[in-house]
Design a protein around this motif. Structure first.
Motif: not given
Length: 339
Positions: A65-69, A72-86
């Protein structure tokens, strides 16, 4: 049980790696980590493991559970930064471009005429003052030599708040208030709102505006009053303005007079607007009555003066050829845009 948990971990991490949008990550979180998700279901089945293996399986469930969370949080941060840069790349702002101008409003004709009249009288040496709209009966009537049985003091003609207080029916009370606090020479104008118990019509309104003009000094005569009005009329309407000045009774004036301009609608022939008279009244006043000077604490044997009240809306009607006073208060944008 351990193999099943490892399979869940590997499968979830692979799906997170492939996810290309925040919405997809939210779906993965719901499928694996929510109360009804795969990992929660596996935790409920921990009883299937041998009793001596249950603590280790429980720790493994928490570790997964800890690994998945975290993943998941790191992936969410990367996608948010990518969307912001776009978004930033797409919404480039050129700071050298001129700003968009905000739409400006239009001067209300009443305000424009008010300011123009103030400038005219200030050029003559007058100062601007004000007085309260909620006034004592004493200042509005009694001190101005208006008898107690005069029709204008009737409750049907004025808005009374109490027996002694009302909404002022004229700007003339400023005469007394100025005399009480200032000694001659006095030259003031007092713009303000006045109130009458009247139905709104083409030439009247229950709430309108006046400008009171007061001049008190030694040796002021009726000729000074007429000369001041002549200068005012020409400065406001132009040198070719047609106006007349004739006697009229006011309790606070001796002698009293009224000034009319020729009706712009009919040119003096008589019409609905001027009620067949051919003329439109714009002000009334006269030489300040000696008893009014006495009430104000000024000796009428030594000083004299004149005062008159200008009907602002009527002046604006004549100046801009507006044939209905109600237009000043309806806030119709089509009317205001003309000014």
């Amino acid at each position: 049980m351990k193999e099943k948990l490892e399979q869940i971990r590997t499968e979830a991490l692979a799906k997170m790696e492939e996810a290309g949008a925040l919405e997809k990550l939210n779906e993965i979180r719901g499928a694996y980590l929510d109360k009804k998700g795969t990992l929660s279901s596996a935790l409920k089945n921990i009883k299937e493991a041998a009793p001596d293996e249950r603590p280790a399986v429980g720790r493994m469930v928490n570790d997964v559970r800890a690994v998945l969370e975290d993943t998941l949080e790191n992936a969410r941060g990367k996608l948010a930064r990518a969307a912001r840069e776009e978004q930033l790349a797409r919404e480039v702002i050129d700071v050298t471009l001129p700003a968009r101008k905000a739409p400006l409003g239009h001067r209300h004709p009443s305000a424009a005429v008010m300011e123009e009249m103030e400038r005219i009288f200030m050029d003559m040496g007058y100062k601007t003052t004000d007085s309260p709209e909620v006034e004592y009966d004493y200042y509005n009537f009694e001190a101005l030599n208006v008898p107690s049985d005069h029709p204008v003091r009737d409750e049907q003609n004025a808005f009374y708040i109490s027996d002694r207080i009302l909404l002022r029916t004229q700007t003339a009370p400023v005469q007394i208030r100025i005399m009480e606090h200032q000694k001659p020479p006095i030259r003031v104008i007092a713009p303000g709102r006045v109130f009458h118990s009247a139905e709104a019509g083409t030439m009247c309104s229950p709430s309108s505006h006046q400008i009171e003009v007061v001049a008190i000094d030694r040796d002021i005569t009726f000729s000074d009053l007429k000369g001041t009005l002549d200068e005012f009329m020409k400065a406001l309407f132009g040198t070719d303005i047609k106006w007349k000045f004739y006697p009229h009774h006011y309790p606070f004036a001796k002698p009293g007079a009224q000034a009319d301009t020729i009706c712009f609608k009919c040119g003096g022939k008589g019409c609905r607007l001027c009620r067949g008279r051919g003329w439109i009244k714009i002000l009334g006043g006269g030489m300040i009555h000696p008893s009014v000077l006495k009430v104000g604490g000024i000796d009428p044997e030594e000083y004299s003066g004149f005062a008159f009240g200008i009907d602002l809306e009527r002046v604006a009607m004549v100046k801009y050829e507006i044939d209905d006073m109600r237009l000043f208060y309806e806030n119709d944008i089509r009317f205001l845009q003309q000014f």
